[in-house]
Scaffold this motif. Structure first.
Motif, PDB file in Angstrom:
ATOM      1  N   SER A  34      -2.036 -96.578 -33.315  1.00  0.00           N
ATOM      2  CA  SER A  34      -1.342 -96.308 -32.049  1.00  0.00           C
ATOM      3  C   SER A  34      -1.558 -97.407 -31.017  1.00  0.00           C
ATOM      4  O   SER A  34      -1.607 -97.142 -29.831  1.00  0.00           O
ATOM      5  CB  SER A  34      -1.834 -94.982 -31.462  1.00  0.00           C
ATOM      6  OG  SER A  34      -1.565 -93.917 -32.328  1.00  0.00           O
ATOM      7  N   MET A  35      -1.680 -98.640 -31.447  1.00  0.00           N
ATOM      8  CA  MET A  35      -1.860 -99.699 -30.457  1.00  0.00           C
ATOM      9  C   MET A  35      -0.603-100.558 -30.389  1.00  0.00           C
ATOM     10  O   MET A  35       0.148-100.653 -31.351  1.00  0.00           O
ATOM     11  CB  MET A  35      -3.099-100.537 -30.741  1.00  0.00           C
ATOM     12  CG  MET A  35      -3.089-101.323 -31.986  1.00  0.00           C
ATOM     13  SD  MET A  35      -4.636-102.240 -32.143  1.00  0.00           S
ATOM     14  CE  MET A  35      -4.139-103.349 -33.424  1.00  0.00           C
ATOM     15  N   ARG A  36      -0.399-101.128 -29.213  1.00  0.00           N
ATOM     16  CA  ARG A  36       0.753-101.998 -28.985  1.00  0.00           C
ATOM     17  C   ARG A  36       0.280-103.310 -28.384  1.00  0.00           C
ATOM     18  O   ARG A  36      -0.570-103.325 -27.513  1.00  0.00           O
ATOM     19  CB  ARG A  36       1.724-101.357 -27.996  1.00  0.00           C
ATOM     20  CG  ARG A  36       2.420-100.150 -28.512  1.00  0.00           C
ATOM     21  CD  ARG A  36       3.430 -99.663 -27.504  1.00  0.00           C
ATOM     22  NE  ARG A  36       3.909 -98.354 -27.898  1.00  0.00           N
ATOM     23  CZ  ARG A  36       4.458 -97.501 -27.075  1.00  0.00           C
ATOM     24  NH1 ARG A  36       4.591 -97.802 -25.803  1.00  0.00           N
ATOM     25  NH2 ARG A  36       4.877 -96.341 -27.504  1.00  0.00           N
ATOM     26  N   ASP A  37       0.900-104.371 -28.824  1.00  0.00           N
ATOM     27  CA  ASP A  37       0.644-105.692 -28.252  1.00  0.00           C
ATOM     28  C   ASP A  37       1.890-106.081 -27.464  1.00  0.00           C
ATOM     29  O   ASP A  37       2.660-106.939 -27.872  1.00  0.00           O
ATOM     30  CB  ASP A  37       0.339-106.698 -29.362  1.00  0.00           C
ATOM     31  CG  ASP A  37       0.017-108.076 -28.822  1.00  0.00           C
ATOM     32  OD1 ASP A  37      -0.252-108.201 -27.619  1.00  0.00           O
ATOM     33  OD2 ASP A  37       0.059-109.031 -29.609  1.00  0.00           O
ATOM     34  N   ARG A 124      -3.193-102.729 -26.726  1.00  0.00           N
ATOM     35  CA  ARG A 124      -3.670-101.628 -25.889  1.00  0.00           C
ATOM     36  C   ARG A 124      -3.390-100.332 -26.620  1.00  0.00           C
ATOM     37  O   ARG A 124      -2.447-100.229 -27.396  1.00  0.00           O
ATOM     38  CB  ARG A 124      -3.026-101.640 -24.513  1.00  0.00           C
ATOM     39  CG  ARG A 124      -1.544-101.393 -24.525  1.00  0.00           C
ATOM     40  CD  ARG A 124      -0.958-101.552 -23.123  1.00  0.00           C
ATOM     41  NE  ARG A 124       0.476-101.414 -23.177  1.00  0.00           N
ATOM     42  CZ  ARG A 124       1.144-100.321 -22.838  1.00  0.00           C
ATOM     43  NH1 ARG A 124       0.498 -99.274 -22.362  1.00  0.00           N
ATOM     44  NH2 ARG A 124       2.447-100.264 -22.937  1.00  0.00           N
ATOM     45  N   TYR A 125      -4.250 -99.356 -26.381  1.00  0.00           N
ATOM     46  CA  TYR A 125      -4.085 -98.061 -27.027  1.00  0.00           C
ATOM     47  C   TYR A 125      -3.026 -97.267 -26.279  1.00  0.00           C
ATOM     48  O   TYR A 125      -3.090 -97.115 -25.066  1.00  0.00           O
ATOM     49  CB  TYR A 125      -5.405 -97.288 -27.038  1.00  0.00           C
ATOM     50  CG  TYR A 125      -5.244 -95.874 -27.536  1.00  0.00           C
ATOM     51  CD1 TYR A 125      -4.952 -95.629 -28.867  1.00  0.00           C
ATOM     52  CD2 TYR A 125      -5.355 -94.800 -26.676  1.00  0.00           C
ATOM     53  CE1 TYR A 125      -4.782 -94.336 -29.335  1.00  0.00           C
ATOM     54  CE2 TYR A 125      -5.194 -93.502 -27.140  1.00  0.00           C
ATOM     55  CZ  TYR A 125      -4.901 -93.280 -28.462  1.00  0.00           C
ATOM     56  OH  TYR A 125      -4.729 -92.004 -28.916  1.00  0.00           O
ATOM     57  N   VAL A 126      -2.044 -96.771 -27.009  1.00  0.00           N
ATOM     58  CA  VAL A 126      -0.995 -95.923 -26.458  1.00  0.00           C
ATOM     59  C   VAL A 126      -1.019 -94.638 -27.278  1.00  0.00           C
ATOM     60  O   VAL A 126      -0.747 -94.668 -28.482  1.00  0.00           O
ATOM     61  CB  VAL A 126       0.387 -96.596 -26.553  1.00  0.00           C
ATOM     62  CG1 VAL A 126       1.463 -95.679 -26.007  1.00  0.00           C
ATOM     63  CG2 VAL A 126       0.377 -97.925 -25.813  1.00  0.00           C
ATOM     64  N   PRO A 127      -1.380 -93.513 -26.666  1.00  0.00           N
ATOM     65  CA  PRO A 127      -1.487 -92.266 -27.434  1.00  0.00           C
ATOM     66  C   PRO A 127      -0.202 -91.933 -28.179  1.00  0.00           C
ATOM     67  O   PRO A 127       0.900 -92.068 -27.652  1.00  0.00           O
ATOM     68  CB  PRO A 127      -1.777 -91.210 -26.358  1.00  0.00           C
ATOM     69  CG  PRO A 127      -2.287 -91.968 -25.198  1.00  0.00           C
ATOM     70  CD  PRO A 127      -1.658 -93.317 -25.241  1.00  0.00           C
ATOM     71  N   ASP A 128      -0.367 -91.527 -29.413  1.00  0.00           N
ATOM     72  CA  ASP A 128       0.762 -91.138 -30.260  1.00  0.00           C
ATOM     73  C   ASP A 128       1.103 -89.681 -29.948  1.00  0.00           C
ATOM     74  O   ASP A 128       0.252 -88.803 -30.057  1.00  0.00           O
ATOM     75  CB  ASP A 128       0.357 -91.286 -31.721  1.00  0.00           C
ATOM     76  CG  ASP A 128       1.489 -91.046 -32.687  1.00  0.00           C
ATOM     77  OD1 ASP A 128       2.583 -90.616 -32.265  1.00  0.00           O
ATOM     78  OD2 ASP A 128       1.287 -91.292 -33.886  1.00  0.00           O
ATOM     79  N   PRO A 129       2.365 -89.409 -29.576  1.00  0.00           N
ATOM     80  CA  PRO A 129       2.721 -88.015 -29.275  1.00  0.00           C
ATOM     81  C   PRO A 129       2.701 -87.125 -30.523  1.00  0.00           C
ATOM     82  O   PRO A 129       2.625 -85.909 -30.420  1.00  0.00           O
ATOM     83  CB  PRO A 129       4.138 -88.119 -28.706  1.00  0.00           C
ATOM     84  CG  PRO A 129       4.664 -89.415 -29.181  1.00  0.00           C
ATOM     85  CD  PRO A 129       3.479 -90.311 -29.385  1.00  0.00           C
ATOM     86  N   PHE A 130       2.732 -87.726 -31.705  1.00  0.00           N
ATOM     87  CA  PHE A 130       2.686 -86.990 -32.968  1.00  0.00           C
ATOM     88  C   PHE A 130       1.571 -87.571 -33.831  1.00  0.00           C
ATOM     89  O   PHE A 130       1.814 -88.306 -34.770  1.00  0.00           O
ATOM     90  CB  PHE A 130       4.025 -87.081 -33.708  1.00  0.00           C
ATOM     91  CG  PHE A 130       5.181 -86.621 -32.877  1.00  0.00           C
ATOM     92  CD1 PHE A 130       5.367 -85.278 -32.632  1.00  0.00           C
ATOM     93  CD2 PHE A 130       6.042 -87.546 -32.318  1.00  0.00           C
ATOM     94  CE1 PHE A 130       6.438 -84.861 -31.855  1.00  0.00           C
ATOM     95  CE2 PHE A 130       7.106 -87.134 -31.542  1.00  0.00           C
ATOM     96  CZ  PHE A 130       7.302 -85.779 -31.298  1.00  0.00           C
TER      97      PHE A 130
END
Length: 135
Positions: A34-37, A124-130
């Motif tokens: 669940s991370m995005r760059d 950065r960590y972006v919470p996964d809704p699922f």
């Protein structure tokens, strides 16, 4: 008893591949899922662009020439260098940590950066809704 409690940390530092193998075998959900760059990257001496002065934190990351995270641009800055405008101690987490731990950190902070043990920025960590649950 302190020495016995330190054994797992000692083994993890001595043989980090054991931990990675255990995480893979147990199919544990991890932060790397669940991370995005997706943040702009600035050198320490770069001027903070006008376009980064709006929006939510973090607005950008400040990295050295080797990709090591030095800080994050959070607040609106009246110009100046990225080094002067950054938060030099953003919250970080390793990519193999659990989303549960990251969620606990997010309760007290607006964001969590993902880095290697050496400090190399991964995203950065972006919470996964699922979220994916291990079996």
């Amino acid at each position: 008893s302190e020495r016995v409690a330190a054994v797992p940390y000692f083994l993890n530092n001595l043989f980090p591949s054991l931990r990675e193998t255990w995480i893979t075998m147990t199919r544990r959900a991890a932060v790397w899922d669940s991370m995005r760059d997706d943040l702009p990257k600035l050198a320490p001496a770069a001027l903070v662009p006008e376009s980064l002065r709006a929006g939510s934190a973090p607005r950008a990351v400040v990295l050295d020439a080797n990709g090591i995270l030095l800080g994050a641009i959070e607040e609106r800055s009246p110009g100046g260098s990225a080094l002067d405008a950054m938060n030099p101690a953003p919250q970080t987490i390793r990519p193999d940590m659990t989303p549960g731990l990251a969620a606990v950190l997010l309760r007290a902070r607006p964001y969590v950066m993902v880095t290697t043990a050496e400090g190399r920025y991964l995203g950065r960590y972006v919470p996964d809704p699922f979220p994916r649950f291990s079996r």
